[in-house]
Structure formats: structure tokens, C-alpha cells
Design an enzyme around this catalytic site. Structure first.
Site, PDB file in Angstrom:
ATOM      1  N   GLU A 190      72.442  50.305  34.797  1.00 51.71           N
ATOM      2  CA  GLU A 190      71.683  49.827  33.642  1.00 51.71           C
ATOM      3  C   GLU A 190      72.275  48.508  33.148  1.00 51.71           C
ATOM      4  OE1 GLU A 190      71.663  52.114  29.992  1.00 51.71           O
ATOM      5  OE2 GLU A 190      69.593  51.529  29.636  1.00 51.71           O
ATOM      6  N   GLY A 249      81.080  52.404  27.255  1.00 46.07           N
ATOM      7  CA  GLY A 249      81.679  53.664  26.817  1.00 46.07           C
ATOM      8  C   GLY A 249      81.288  54.771  27.762  1.00 46.07           C
ATOM      9  N   ASN A 309      73.358  58.286  33.403  1.00 49.57           N
ATOM     10  CA  ASN A 309      72.699  58.616  34.669  1.00 49.57           C
ATOM     11  C   ASN A 309      72.303  60.095  34.695  1.00 49.57           C
ATOM     12  OD1 ASN A 309      73.743  56.011  35.649  1.00 49.57           O
ATOM     13  ND2 ASN A 309      75.695  57.101  35.634  1.00 49.57           N
ATOM     14  N   HIS A 325      75.685  61.609  22.495  1.00 45.49           N
ATOM     15  CA  HIS A 325      74.783  60.480  22.727  1.00 45.49           C
ATOM     16  C   HIS A 325      74.217  60.535  24.149  1.00 45.49           C
ATOM     17  CE1 HIS A 325      73.617  56.145  22.155  1.00 45.49           C
ATOM     18  NE2 HIS A 325      73.690  56.177  23.476  1.00 45.49           N
ATOM     19  N   GLU A 326      75.094  60.703  25.119  1.00 49.34           N
ATOM     20  CA  GLU A 326      74.643  60.663  26.516  1.00 49.34           C
ATOM     21  C   GLU A 326      73.783  61.880  26.857  1.00 49.34           C
ATOM     22  OE1 GLU A 326      75.047  57.868  27.872  1.00 49.34           O
ATOM     23  OE2 GLU A 326      76.508  57.167  26.397  1.00 49.34           O
TER      24      GLU A 326
END
Ligand SMILES: [Zn+2]
Length: 1035
Positions: free
Chosen positions: A304, A438, A442, A473-474
Site C-alpha cells: 500500500e 506502524g 494485508n 486498527h488493523e
């Protein structure tokens, strides 16, 4: 057959000025090539994709270039210009006399010594020749053909101008975005990484569907050497094809003579070789030293936003979703990971092993594809239907437990909250020793920096808070971003704003002990600060160039995005409506791509009451333009008038806008001000509106708990009343409201609406303040001013400011303990207070920190310093040369990364010039200090007085190496620019910064962060001019 090649020499011979001038002529349709005539070069048939093409844009592109402006578009323009020139030449040579209007003709010799009569004849002759030439020229090329001219169709789009490929042929596509005529359906990737030589080869088989008739396939590829290409259409035999490449846009293309027809299926197979990247994107190599001191290598990916094309040729835009089947051939001693679970491992005749992963069960965008070749160990657990694993280098396996527990809890929360189960069978979270961001979401294979995932035994709750936030967050991205994806990077906030909002929201529920609310409040303040600048941008904003895509990864997309979602949620009736809207959105667009309106429409559809205002109507005012409103309160008796205007920090009145926002204003009064039930809502849509309050009300506080994205000015009386109320009893307002008053009054001082004296008046109540948010906000704001004064060498004011801070916060500082502390909130409070105390040289603090460091060294690091105080202790230690050396050797052997990072910040805080220069150089070199830490090193160095000018010189001298490591526009570069320039406040520095960045041209001069830096320096300068003399009286 290549239709263009034969003309290439003509093109090359044309003088450039002539070609460009000819492009400026206002005659119609200069690029309307006569498609039907065989006498003209045949150009690729017009794709439906090109119907939207603006015919004049290519001309404007060239016209708009100033003399010194030929930057990255130069090559485009030149080749476009050549092509245009060529079309004229063909027309004129085929259909007209030799007297081309494009050749400046010398006057005829016969006129060299003319009589008056000869003169007249000559002039007449010339006029006639010129007129005929003009007439012939303006006649369309078809005039002399047997079929004649077709009736002009005014709506027919004009052929775009194509650039030249690396092999000299015309590249059949002229836009940054790919054509829509072909969509990929599946990728079959085979990768052969060679970690000994840091290279790889690959084969990509792309199955595609033709959506519209076309004669070309255009996709992305960057830094890949394509060695073989074959193409197969439906059931035909596969055949070799030529791949054209246009490097400036990182595009490749295959051109066909016959049209591919809508509905056909085709397969393109590309074989290629490349180097593993030595930066932090694409398929990159990374290394670390294991516990025995051996260097270990690994390869990982970071795609990204625009780097999947560096690992395999692909349609590298988020809307081109497809399935992926990935195979990696590797040496036996390595393990591999990818988005999907391993399906099988097959030994190969060459001694390697082929690891094949299951084909993705979902359609994915290219930027969330990932693979890793390394020696990592997993720590796993089953959660619902998913195997969750945390991977690290073997010696750090014991640091993975916290992440595994947290990820498991959050996965269950999201499965339940979204009412859609995580769709893959496994979820890996991998700590990568060399990683710039951070973390990266994926699908099924989330990659992290070690500090964002690993938690040691001695870790403080504050470190756990960091890890839990990043995981939250991920994981949120697995729905917001991976399942439903923005159509294009202009709506990146749909990914990032949402994941940021969900990270705070989920942790408040799942791990309330982490006190994440304080952090979210601080994040909203920082988002307001950034969005107050004229260089800010709309949440949803146009994005065209690659560096603009990189620049979207900023505080506006993440933090303002999250802030306006909070505002929306807080203004909707009932607590489930927002959630219902989100579920509706995720279900409706599962597997698809969306834009901002789709979200608002979903949220509008589920509205429970028709009286409530339309979500789309309200929210579009927050996403479609930059900035936010300042709401000014004025009161006469029971009438309270609220007026809105754009809160824009600028000295230039011409840039003020008449923007209006649809603001869900909330307020409380002294009658009822603390409990959530006290909150009242009022919608301010117009410039000014009036509401009524009982006459007995002494004061109002707007923006309850600062859930709204606006700043409030209460007028002189209003501020006085609030200041008096707080001095009397701090608990009349929530701590969020108190922090919000502090933030707002500093911002208003920067805007010039209140004096600094008023700011200090409000701060007088601080001696009674004990809560984290108001204290940390006040310290942060005072520190900003302190540092500006320090850098201006206003020694007297600096000394007075020190005294004032120590006086105001002294007793609170003295009350802090140095032992273990469980509460995150209290840790935040004491690390801010003690950090300030020690940096201001408060003796008791410095002495204690030195003692702690001594104990720590003597016990060889086993006697722990509480995690939240390590930074304070290391920073104090680093101020003595001897301890700096000790800290450096501890840094080199430290294995626990959160602690290591604090040591590094300590080392970088030194005021010794030699050490500063050394640490900057090492940060760039990347041996002792990883290059990924350079932004942190620079920001720490810049905080101190001794280093900030060194850092600025260092950045200028090493700019090219910096942008090689960190792409132009990337978050790392944004951070470096901000750190280096945000404390300048003089004209000399403004000129220097302006001069340096404008000299960079395409190497970064157009970055938004450069505009932001210049604006910030001007604002600092203005604030200083206005307040410096007054500060002498007030401090
Ligand atoms: Zn994110």
C-alpha cells in the site's frame, strides 16, 4: 505491425519550438486524426474508456507549463508534442503543396533589390500564396479523399495523445488511471526469491474479462524486467506478445491488431526478474541480528498504496479486485507466509521447496496482497472459525502473548459488532524487524513493526495501549478496507478514518482499562490543529499523482476522518443507529468498492426517525471541504446567538471562505453540566442562529466532551465566566470539557481572537487540576511556545516561562511517584509531568532520574524502570557524556524494542553537537540505528536547542538519500519536514525553507507538507510579532 514506428524519424527531426507553437493555435481539432484515411497513420481505436477524455487537456498541459516548469510531465509533453507535429506534417505533405505553413520562409531572393513595382507584385504574390496555403491547411485532411468528409459529429471525443514507450513505439494509453475495458479476475503468482543474491524472478498469470471492445491491455509494472509474455484468448492457442512499457507512469501494455470483444476471457502470462527492494516497499529485503550475533535475512512485502506493481505486474488500483493463488519457491530452511493458509509444500528437483497457498476465497485489491520469506515462529490460538497466530523472530516468541490475547478478543468483538464473520480461515500478525509504517492490514497477514506488536514482561500498560490500538486498527481494516474498499485513493478516509474510529471504539468496550479515551481526545485536538491550516485538504479530495496518493496518508484521512465519525455517532438518536448503518453498508457492499456517498446513503437508510436530519446532508459539509467551523457564542439575557465561520489560521484575509457547515452543536449549562443527560443538541446550519436559555444560566459550555469537530469562542464575558467557574470548582465540567477549553483557547490565541493574557487567566485554575487530559493538553501547548521562545533565544522569557510552568504544575509534579503504576491514565499524567519537570531542569526530578538510571545500569537492566518513566530516565542520562556512552552500548544490545526505542530517543535528545551529528548520520546509514527510526531521531533532535539547526542542514544535504528511503509525500517525509521546520519563526528561516524546497522541483517541492511548513513558519512569525513584547508583561 506497428503503425507508428515508420514515422518515428519524422518526429525526431521536427524542431521542438515549432511543434509546441503549433499546438497553441486555436484552430479546431488539431488532434482529430483522420481515422478513416489509409494515408494517415492508424492510431489505436478509441476505447470507450476514452470517451471522457478532455481533448484540450493535452494542449493546456503544455500551454500551462512555465519556462522553468518542465517537470515530470516534460517527457509526456514532449512526446505528445512530437506526435502532434507529426500529424500536421503528414497531412500537409500528403495533400498540399510543399510550402508548409510550419516552415518559416526566407523572403524570396527576387525581392532582394526590388523596384517599387516589383515590391507590390512580390507582396501580392506572397499574400496569395499565404492565403492559399492557409485555406489548404484549414481544409480537413479528408477533403481530397474519394469518400470525402463525414459530417462532423460534435460529440465525438478526440483522440488522446500517446506517450512513447521505452522501445520507441507509441504507448497506447495516456492516462494515470488504467482503462476500464479489461478487468482482472484471477492472478496466479509464482515467485522465486533468492535471498543470497537479493533478487527474485516471477511468473504472473492473469485471467481477465473483457468488459468493452478494446485493442489493448494496460496494467502496472515498476522496476520489473519482463522477459517473456504470452497471450491467450478464449480457446485459442497461446502466442507470444510484445510488452510496451511507459516508465513515468509505471504502466505496461499489450497492443493488438484485432479488437478483443466484450464478454471474451483472456489470459496474459508474464515472466520477469527484479531485485529485492532495499527500501521499505514492494518485495523488500530486511535483516536482523539473532541472539548469537548472526545476521539473518528475510524478505517481506509492503504494497500500500502503489507498490504491488514492484513485485508483480498487476492492475494496481483498489477497484480492480481479483482472486490470488500464490506459490513461493524457497530454500528448505525458510518458512513462508501469505494471505491464505499453506495448501501444500512440494520438493523441487533443484533442491528448493515450492510452497503453494490456497487460492483466496475472496476478491482482493492488490495493495493488501502480501507474502513473507523468513524464519519466524508462531504463537497460535483458535478463535471461532479462525486460527489466529502471532509471528516473530524466534528469540522474541515470549513477547507475542499479549498480542495473541488482544487480537483474539478483538476478532470476537468485530465478528459480533459487524454481524459479519471474518471471512478467512487464518489471521496472522507478524512482527517484522525492519518495517517503516506502524502496521499494514494485508488480508489474513497483517504486518507490524516490532514495537507495535511485541510486549515484554516488563512492559507498562502504556506500551500495551500502543500495541492494542494498532491491532484494533488493523483488525478493523479487515472489514473496512479489505472487505469493502474505497474505489480510489481520494476516499482513503473510508479505510483509515473508519479503522481509526473503530480502534478507539472497540478498545473502550473490549479493554476499558487501557483508558483509550484520553488518547482519542488528544488525537482530535491534533486533527483540528492541522485542519486549521490553509494547506489542509478536504477529507475526500481529488488525487491524481502518485505523491498525492502518498500524501493522503495523513492526519486528515485518519484523525479528522475518525473525529467526524465520532461526531456523527454522538449526534444520532440512540446508540445503535450508527452501528446498524455500518452493518447495512458492509453487507450491501461486501466484496465491492465504494465512495463516500455510499456510506452516507447507508447511514441515512436506517434512520429511525424521519424528523432527524438527513445524514448525507449533514456529513457532506464535513467531507467535501477542508477546515472546520469556529462557533462564536454571544448572549443577551435569555438569547444566545451562535455564529459560524471557517476557522482558518491565516494572516491573509483574501483566503477567508464563506463555507458553512451543518453542525450538531451540543451544549451544557451551569444548571446541569457534567452528566450525559445534561447535554442538549442544536443544529446550526446557517451563518447565525439563536437559541434560548433560562435567564438564570451563568455560563454555557459548547461541544460536550469535545465530540464535535469545531472550536468555540465564548467572547470575553463567556471565557471569564467559565474561568471563574473552574477556579471555583473544577468538577463542574468533565475532564474532556476542561481539556477542550484549554485546547480551544490556545487555538484562538493563535488565530488572534483572544490575548495570551486570557489564555494564562484560564490556566490559573490548573493548580487545582489533577486529571490527565487537561494537564497533558496544557503542557503540550505551553511546550510549543516554550520551544519557540527557546529557538528564538529569548533567554529571559524562556526563564520566566520555566518558572511559570514549575509554579503552576510544581505541586502536581512533586506528587508523582516513581514506582510501578497500574492505571494507564495515571501513567500518562506522570510521564508528561515528570518529562516536563526534568526537561526544565527541576532538581528533584533530575536527581531521581539519575539515581534510577544508575540502579538500572548496575543491575544490567534487570532492575526495571517502570515503562512509562523509561523515557524520562534515559533522556536525563543522555545529557551526561559518560551516561550517553553507556546508554549507547545498552541500546546496541537491547532486544526488547519498545525499550530500545526509548533509549534511542534518549540518545537523540543529547545536547552535545558531536553526538547529534553522529546519530543523524547513523540513522541514515542504517547499521547501528535502523533507517526506519530516522524520522524519530530527527524529531527528537529538533526538539532540543543544540540540534535543530544541524537537523535542518542534514535534511538539506541528504535530501536525495532521504527520498530514496522514504517516498516523496509519504508519512515519514511529512514527519521529517514538520519536525525540522515547525519551530522556525523568523523571516530568515522562512526564506531558507522556501528556497530549499522550491529548488527541489519534482523531488518534493509540490508536497502539501511543504506548504504546511511555510504556513506554520509564517504563523509562528506572526504570533511572535504580536505577542513577544506583551509576553514580557504577562509572564
Ligand atoms: Zn490503517
Amino acid at each position: 505491425m506497428d503503425p507508428f514506428d515508420s514515422n518515428s524519424s519524422d518526429r525526431a527531426n521536427l524542431p521542438r519550438n515549432m511543434i509546441e507553437n503549433s499546438m497553441f493555435e486555436e484552430e479546431p481539432d488539431v488532434v482529430d486524426l483522420a481515422k478513416d484515411s489509409t494515408a494517415f497513420p492508424t492510431f489505436p481505436a478509441l476505447d470507450p474508456d476514452e470517451v471522457v477524455y478532455e481533448p484540450r487537456s493535452s494542449r493546456l498541459l503544455v500551454r500551462g507549463l512555465g519556462e522553468n516548469d518542465m517537470d515530470e510531465d516534460e517527457e509526456d509533453c514532449e512526446s505528445s508534442a512530437r506526435l502532434l507535429g507529426m500529424s500536421f506534417m503528414n497531412r500537409s505533405s500528403a495533400h498540399r503543396s510543399n510550402s508548409s505553413p510550419y516552415t518559416r520562409q526566407a523572403p524570396p531572393r527576387s525581392c532582394s533589390r526590388p523596384s517599387a513595382r516589383t515590391m507590390v507584385v512580390c507582396v501580392l504574390f506572397l499574400v496569395i500564396v499565404a492565403s492559399m496555403t492557409m485555406v489548404l491547411y484549414f481544409l480537413p485532411g479528408c477533403t481530397f479523399t474519394r469518400t470525402g468528409c463525414r459530417k462532423a459529429n460534435k460529440t465525438t471525443p478526440i483522440q488522446p495523445v500517446y506517450p512513447v514507450s521505452t522501445n520507441g513505439q507509441l504507448f497506447p494509453w495516456a492516462q494515470l488511471r488504467l482503462p476500464q475495458s479489461i478487468h482482472p479476475l484471477s492472478y496466479d503468482l509464482t515467485l522465486n526469491p533468492d535471498l543470497d543474491n537479493m533478487t527474485f524472478t516471477g511468473r504472473t498469470i492473469i485471467g481477465m474479462s473483457v468488459l468493452q471492445h478494446t485493442k489493448r491491455i494496460v496494467l502496472h509494472s515498476a522496476n520489473l524486467n519482463i522477459t517473456k509474455a504470452t497471450f491467450k484468448l478464449d480457446n485459442e492457442e497461446a502466442r507470444d506478445v510484445i510488452v510496451l512499457e511507459y516508465k513515468p507512469r509505471q504502466q505496461i501494455a499489450v497492443q493488438f491488431t484485432e479488437e478483443l470483444k466484450a464478454g471474451q476471457y483472456c489470459v496474459l502470462t508474464l515472466e520477469y526478474s527484479a531485485n529485492l527492494s532495499h527500501t521499505y516497499d514492494g518485495f523488500y529485503n530486511s535483516s536482523y541480528t539473532d541472539k548469537d550475533g548472526n545476521k539473518r535475512v528475510l524478505a517481506a512485502t509492503q504494497f500500500e498504496p502503489l507498490s504491488a506493481r514492484k513485485a508483480f505486474p498487476c492492475f494496481d488500483e483498489p477497484a480492480f479486485k481479483a482472486t490470488f493463488l500464490i506459490k513461493i519457491n524457497k530454500k528448505k530452511e525458510y518458512m513462508t507466509l501469505s494471505n491464505m493458509p499453506l495448501a501444500k509444500s512440494t520438493p523441487l528437483p533443484n533442491g528448493l521447496v515450492e510452497d503453494e497457498f490456497e487460492k483466496t476465497s475472496v476478491n482482493m485489491s492488490t495493495y493488501i496482497v502480501a507474502f513473507i520469506v523468513a524464519n519466524f515462529n508462531p504463537n497460535s490460538k483458535n478463535v471461532s472459525e479462525t486460527l489466529v497466530s502471532v509471528y516473530s523472530v524466534p528469540e522474541k516468541k515470549e513477547h507475542t502473548n499479549y498480542a495473541l490475547e488482544t487480537a483474539s478478543k478483538l476478532l470476537e468483538f468485530y465478528n459480533d459488532f459487524f454481524e459479519i464473520n471474518y471471512p478467512l480461515k487464518k489471521l496472522d500478525l507478524v512482527a517484522i524487524p525492519d518495517f517503516l509504517a506502524g502496521a499494514m492490514e494485508n488480508w489474513g497477514l497483517i504486518t507490524f513493526r516490532e514495537t507495535s506488536l511485541l510486549v515484554g514482561k516488563q512492559s507498562s500498560p502504556l506500551e500495551k495501549q500502543v500495541v492494542a490500538s494498532v491491532i484494533a486498527h488493523e483488525l478493523a481494516h479487515q472489514w473496512f478496507g479489505n472487505l469493502v474498499t474505497m474505489s480510489w485513493w481520494n476516499d482513503l478516509w473510508l479505510n483509515e478514518g473508519f479503522a481509526t474510529y473503530m480502534q478507539y471504539m472497540s478498545l473502550q468496550t473490549v479493554l476499558p482499562k487501557l483508558d483509550i479515551g484520553n488518547l482519542f481526545l488528544a488525537v482530535r485536538f491534533r486533527a483540528l490543529d492541522k485542519d486549521a491550516l490553509n494547506s489542509s485538504h478536504a477529507v475526500s479530495t481529488e488525487v491524481n499523482k502518485p505523491e498525492q496518493v502518498e500524501e493522503m496518508f495523513d492526519s486528515v484521512s485518519y484523525e479528522k476522518g475518525a473525529s467526524i465519525l465520532l461526531m456523527l455517532n454522538a449526534s444520532l438518536p440512540g446508540d445503535q443507529q450508527f452501528r446498524k448503518g455500518i452493518i447495512q453498508y458492509l453487507k450491501q457492499f461486501s466484496g465491492l468498492n465504494t465512495d463516500t456517498d455510499d456510506l452516507w446513503n447507508s447511514l441515512t437508510q436506517v434512520e429511525v426517525s424521519t424528523q432527524h436530519q438527513n445524514v448525507s446532508e449533514m456529513m457532506s459539509s464535513w467531507t467535501s471541504k477542508k477546515g472546520f467551523p469556529l462557533v462564536t457564542v454571544s448572549r443577551t439575557g435569555d438569547q444566545v446567538t451562535l455564529t459560524q465561520e471557517h476557522f482558518l489560521l491565516t494572516s491573509d484575509s483574501a483566503t477567508h471562505t464563506s463555507s458553512l457547515w451543518n453542525i450538531p452543536v451540543t451544549y451544557v449549562t451551569d444548571n446541569c453540566s457534567f452528566a450525559p443527560e445534561c447535554r442538549q443538541i442544536f443544529t446550526l446550519k446557517t451563518k447565525s442562529e439563536t437559541l434560548k436559555v433560562p435567564e438564570s444560566v451563568k455560563w454555557l459550555k459548547l461541544n460536550y466532551k469535545n465530540t464535535g469537530f469545531y472550536i468555540v469562542h465564548y467572547g470575553e464575558d463567556g471565557w471569564e465566566a467559565l474561568t471563574a467557574a473552574l477556579s471555583n470548582d473544577v468538577s463542574v465540567l468533565t475532564q474532556e470539557d476542561r481539556a477542550s477549553l484549554i485546547h480551544n483557547i490556545f487555538a484562538l490565541s493563535r488565530l488572534g481572537r483572544v490575548t495570551f493574557h486570557q489564555v494564562l487567566n484560564l490556566l490559573n485554575y490548573m493548580s487545582k487540576e489533577t486529571e490527565t487530559s487537561p494537564v497533558t493538553e496544557a503542557l503540550l501547548q505551553l511546550n510549543v511556545i516554550y520551544r519557540l521562545l527557546d529557538k528564538r533565544q529569548e533567554h529571559d522569557l524562556v526563564a520566566r516561562m520555566k518558572t511559570r510552568i514549575q509554579h503552576q504544575f510544581g505541586s502536581l509534579m512533586d506528587n508523582q511517584t516513581w514506582g510501578e503504576e497500574e492505571s494507564v491514565s495515571k501513567q500518562e499524567l506522570r510521564s508528561a509531568l515528570l518529562g516536563t519537570a526534568c526537561s526544565l531542569g527541576k532538581e528533584s526530578c533530575v536527581q531521581r532520574a539519575k539515581e534510577e538510571f544508575k540502579k538500572y545500569v548496575e543491575s544490567n537492566g534487570t532492575s526495571g524502570i517502570p515503562g512509562d518513566l523509561q523515557q524520562v530516565v534515559f533522556t536525563v542520562a543522555a545529557q551526561s557524556n559518560k551516561d550517553w556512552e553507556t546508554l549507547l552500548s545498552m541500546y546496541q544490545y537491547a532486544t526488547y524494542d519498545a525499550e530500545k526505542r526509548k533509549m534511542l530517543r534518549g540518545l537523540a535528545s543529547t545536547q552535545d553537537a558531536r553526538s547529534i551529528v553522529w546519530i543523524l548520520k547513523e540513522g541514515l546509514k542504517g547499521d547501528i540505528i535502523q533507517t526506519q527510526e530516522l524520522p524519530l531521531v530527527i524529531s527528537t533532535v529538533c526538539n532540543g536547542f543544540a540540534g535543530y539547526l544541524f537537523a535542518w542542514d542534514f535534511i538539506q544535504e541528504n535530501w536525495d538519500r532521504l527520498i530514496e528511503k522514504f517516498p516523496v509525500g509519504s508519512f515519514a517525509i511529512q514527519s521529517i519536514i514538520k519536525s525540522a521546520t515547525s519551530q522556525f519563526s523568523t523571516q530568515t528561516h522562512l526564506d531558507q525553507v522556501q528556497g530549499f524546497f522550491s529548488s527541489l522541483k519534482e523531488r518534493g517541492s509540490h508536497m502539501r507538507s511543504v506548504q504546511e511548513a511555510l504556513e506554520t513558519i509564517r504563523l509562528n512569525q506572526r504570533w511572535m510579532d504580536k505577542n513577544l513584547s506583551a509576553l514580557k508583561n504577562w509572564l
